[in-house]
Design an enzyme around this catalytic site. Structure first.
Site, mmCIF file in Angstrom:
data_model
loop_
_atom_site.group_PDB
_atom_site.id
_atom_site.type_symbol
_atom_site.label_atom_id
_atom_site.label_comp_id
_atom_site.label_asym_id
_atom_site.label_seq_id
_atom_site.Cartn_x
_atom_site.Cartn_y
_atom_site.Cartn_z
ATOM 1 N N CYS A 145 -18.055 3.141 -11.706
ATOM 2 C CA CYS A 145 -16.719 3.724 -11.550
ATOM 3 C C CYS A 145 -15.958 3.449 -12.840
ATOM 4 C CB CYS A 145 -15.982 3.140 -10.356
ATOM 5 S SG CYS A 145 -14.312 3.854 -10.162
ATOM 6 N N ASP A 340 12.576 1.804 -6.062
ATOM 7 C CA ASP A 340 11.170 2.220 -6.173
ATOM 8 C C ASP A 340 10.623 2.434 -4.762
ATOM 9 O OD1 ASP A 340 8.564 2.715 -6.893
ATOM 10 O OD2 ASP A 340 8.089 0.662 -7.466
ATOM 11 N N CYS A 366 6.509 7.655 -7.303
ATOM 12 C CA CYS A 366 5.119 8.126 -7.356
ATOM 13 C C CYS A 366 5.012 9.560 -6.849
ATOM 14 C CB CYS A 366 4.215 7.206 -6.545
ATOM 15 S SG CYS A 366 4.651 7.106 -4.788
#
Length: 413
Positions: A145, A340, A366
């Site tokens: 990965c 956030d 996000c």
């Protein structure tokens, strides 16, 4: 029956998009300008054959790309890839009528993801450990990965052994693996109820492998060393499966932007504070009020602040900011603020901030869509966006972070 398609643009989820009279057709792993031959099934292309490749197509970094659903754009050249991430933020702002210059996206390096969630399943004596295939429950067993840290990749064999030992159900379950300063913190979810004999075997295995901690569905099974990370200069013992930014570089970039913007503020609010990613850094120079709805995360923050005497005072309050946002009157004591929130954003909290006189605000998100909505509320309330920086911390995925910095001139008395 196959059709010849020319890709128009790259979609929000990383598919190539073809505009047709019947609506958009999505072509996995295709890039703008490419010509493909494919069968169409309910608006998606299947059995795709690439006929003409884009000059922006590159060799993927991972042998599993195209089968594993973890990455969607490993085949796109870096400059075009970062422009695509930036455009997500630009388009979201345009849709909400927010006028602001969006800077180039900060790049994410390979081998930096310190938190990875694997899917595992025991099938007889065989154990599958990897990621789900795209739009499928099939597990792609991975041998590498390039996104994850080398420490996590090196432990793949040990993690398979752990998955075999902890599986008490034939159903798929998850292992969230976080690399900390003191070792790997592993949180299993959905692996089934452990019998006493199986529990002892799992504990012995975790200790033998040198894992810092193993928990299952929130219960700590064994903790050889308390998993610890640094938020600035402050060591923090993170809770099992607690929120942590995916890469250290992205966290430091976001914290740097927030800290610089709020420099000079004497009393700062950190809303949706988590375990103290921003609060503990800001407390080096300002008094901080930290609000968070997760009691365990908040306790972690509070303990870290109390054990680090050089910090300015940190007041921690458990508060569900979705249902009980800080009111305008409460915000009057702060000259700086950072929020956030989760992907849903902070609409109701922003409506209160918009009415306040907090001079400097930093918004971390996000989700470009909810960020744009929240910024539109703040701008309508008199704030001015001074800077927006996209940050790529989920490499080769459709996700992008962003930090928006805002200012409001104080009202004349």
């Amino acid at each position: 029956m196959s059709e010849t398609l020319t890709i128009d643009h790259l979609g929000a989820q990383g598919d190539g998009v073809v505009a047709t009279p019947a609506g958009p057709v999505y072509v996995p792993f295709a890039l703008p300008g490419e010509v493909v031959e494919a069968e169409l099934r309910k608006g998606r292309a299947a059995k795709t054959t690439l006929r003409e490749a884009s000059p922006e197509r590159i060799e993927p970094a991972c042998r599993h790309f195209g089968d594993c659903g973890g990455c969607v754009v490993q085949h796109l050249e870096t400059g075009a890839y970062l422009a695509w991430k930036r455009d997500k933020v630009v388009h979201a702002l345009e849709a909400r009528g927010v006028e602001a210059e969006v800077e180039d996206a900060l790049a994410c390096s390979p081998e930096t993801r310190r938190r990875v969630t694997f899917t595992a399943r025991r099938l007889g004596s065989e154990v599958l450990l990897g990621f789900n295939a795209a739009q499928s429950h099939r597990i792609v067993v991975i041998e590498e990965c390039p996104v994850a840290t080398p420490g996590i990749v090196a432990a793949l064999g040990d993690l398979r052994d752990l998955a075999r030992a902890i599986a008490a159900t034939p159903k798929p379950f998850h292992l969230t693996v976080t690399e900390t300063r003191t070792g790997l913190d592993i949180a299993a979810a959905g692996a089934g109820r452990l019998g006493e004999k199986q529990r002892r075997a799992v504990i012995d295995l975790a200790l033998a492998k040198g894992f810092a901690r193993l928990s299952a569905d929130g219960e700590i099974i064994v903790e050889g060393q308390k998993p610890s990370v640094m938020f600035g200069d402050v060591p923090v013992a993170i809770p099992p499966a607690g929120f942590l930014q995916a890469t250290l570089a992205a966290e430091e970039a976001m914290a740097g932007l927030v800290s610089k913007h709020l420099e000079g503020c004497r009393h700062v609010a950190d809303l949706f504070a988590g375990s103290g990613t921003f609060a503990l850094r800001l407390a080096q120079k300002a008094r901080v009020y930290a609000a968070e709805g997760d009691a365990i995360a908040l306790a972690t923050l509070d303990i870290a602040a109390r054990q680090w005497p050089s910090l300015k005072p940190v007041t921690a309050e458990k508060r569900d900011l979705f249902h009980r946002p800080l009111l305008t009157k409460e915000l009057a004591q702060f000259d700086g603020l950072v929020f956030d929130p989760p992907r849903a954003g902070a609409e109701f909290q922003c409506r209160q901030i918009a009415r306040s006189d907090v001079k400097r605000v930093a918004a971390v998100s996000c989700n470009p869509g909810t960020l744009a909505r929240d910024l539109a509320i703040l701008v309508a309330g008199g704030y001015r966006v001074t800077r927006i920086v996209p940050i790529d911390q989920f490499l080769w995925s459709p996700h992008v972070e962003a930090v928006a910095l805002l200012e409001k001139k104080p009202k004349r008395r």
